[in-house]
Scaffold this motif. Structure first.
Motif, PDB file in Angstrom:
ATOM      1  N   VAL A 183       2.153   7.249  -4.573  1.00  0.00           N
ATOM      2  CA  VAL A 183       1.745   5.845  -4.487  1.00  0.00           C
ATOM      3  C   VAL A 183       2.922   4.936  -4.838  1.00  0.00           C
ATOM      4  CG1 VAL A 183       0.104   4.118  -5.333  1.00  0.00           C
ATOM      5  CG2 VAL A 183      -0.600   6.510  -5.094  1.00  0.00           C
TER       6      VAL A 183
ATOM      7  N   ILE B 100      -3.196  11.810  -7.497  1.00  0.00           N
ATOM      8  CA  ILE B 100      -1.926  11.067  -7.462  1.00  0.00           C
ATOM      9  C   ILE B 100      -0.849  11.957  -8.064  1.00  0.00           C
ATOM     10  CG2 ILE B 100      -0.679   9.036  -8.274  1.00  0.00           C
ATOM     11  CD1 ILE B 100      -3.292   7.500  -8.232  1.00  0.00           C
TER      12      ILE B 100
ATOM     13  N   TYR C  44      -4.978   3.316  -2.196  1.00  0.00           N
ATOM     14  CA  TYR C  44      -5.550   4.548  -2.746  1.00  0.00           C
ATOM     15  C   TYR C  44      -7.040   4.616  -2.438  1.00  0.00           C
ATOM     16  CZ  TYR C  44      -7.300   7.910  -6.153  1.00  0.00           C
ATOM     17  OH  TYR C  44      -7.935   8.973  -6.734  1.00  0.00           O
TER      18      TYR C  44
END
Length: 292
Positions: free
Chosen positions: A91, A56, A40
């Motif tokens: 993610v 996200i 990230y």
């Protein structure tokens, strides 16, 4: 004619403004670089300089993408987004794994409840003998507690049947050798001791512990007291025997032998014995023989 020129100028200005807005102004669109597989932090450092913000959108389990790495983006790499726009990230939470909890010592019902808190399948139970966990309680799981497993993994319980018991006979009055062999074959731990006894023949079991029970836990200790025979012996007649044979005969009765030698003969024979033949003496007593 003049009217047409004015229209042309206005159109040119409009096209110029529109081109600026679209190509380099607020209306320009940015090509999104691929950040899949990176962290990230790496995605932020790549997209921020392009005037893009990141958010996200979702965290998702993935068998191939490491935990914390980017699985995919919206728009995907190569797509376009307005300058100052957002790139949504999905993610990875890494492979979906669950740690099997310890349920040792619980009832099967309580253990099942503990396992059902996870997306696991409670499989068939098995029962085994156990000397430490009481009958009816959980010994362990298969796979064992602490193991990381996938969703819907079957987990079976191993339940204690308690201590295994074995039929136990009484060997008092029977051969000590027989008792030792049979008890060992049954899985008992046998401890033997020996004692003189005036009533029980040598090699025969005098007593056994525990006694008076039909069964005993497998692997438990059985104590046997085996007879050495009488504490007393009678002095045998060893007159006329040579020194070696007479000594051996007395030692076989667990007597201590003292030899007195007379004369010069090479082969000496017993001419006297003390205490006298037929005397009752304790084993270990001293017997003196005279040879000559």
């Amino acid at each position: 004619m003049r009217r047409n020129r004015k229209v042309a100028i206005i159109l040119a200005i409009a096209l110029g403004v529109g081109g600026w807005y679209t190509l380099v102004g607020p209306g320009s669109r940015v090509v999104v670089p691929s950040v899949v597989g990176g962290t990230y932090e790496e995605a932020v450092s790549t997209l921020t300089p392009l005037g893009l913000t990141t958010v996200i959108l979702e965290k998702r389990f993935d068998e191939d993408i490491a935990k914390g790495a980017i699985i995919e983006t919206d728009p995907a790499g190569g797509g376009r987004v307005a300058s100052g726009g957002q790139v949504k990230l999905i993610v990875s939470k890494g492979p979906e794994r669950y740690i099997i909890p310890s349920v040792t010592g619980l009832t099967p019902e309580a253990a099942t409840t503990a396992l059902e808190k996870f997306p696991l399948i409670v499989g068939a139970n098995t029962e085994v003998f156990n000397t430490e966990i009481p009958k009816g309680f959980v010994i362990s799981t298969s796979p064992t507690s602490g193991t990381q497993v996938k969703r819907d993994t079957p987990v079976s319980l191993v339940i204690s049947k308690g201590v295994e018991t074995v039929a136990l006979a009484s060997y008092s009055g029977k051969s000590g050798e027989q008792a030792l062999n049979e008890l060992n074959d049954l899985g008992f731990n046998v401890e033997s001791s020996y004692a003189f006894n005036e009533k029980v023949l040598s090699g025969v079991v005098i007593s056994q512990s525990p006694t008076g029970v039909d069964v005993a836990p497998k692997g438990s200790t059985i104590s046997l007291v085996i007879s050495r025979g009488s504490q007393y012996v009678f002095i045998p007649n060893v007159f006329s025997l040579d020194q070696l044979k007479a000594t051996q005969a007395l030692q076989d009765l667990q007597l201590k032998v003292v030899v007195k030698k007379l004369g010069t003969k090479k082969v000496k024979k017993v001419t006297n014995i003390s205490p006298k033949v037929g005397s009752k003496v304790k084993r270990g007593s001293v017997v003196t023989i005279t040879v000559g």
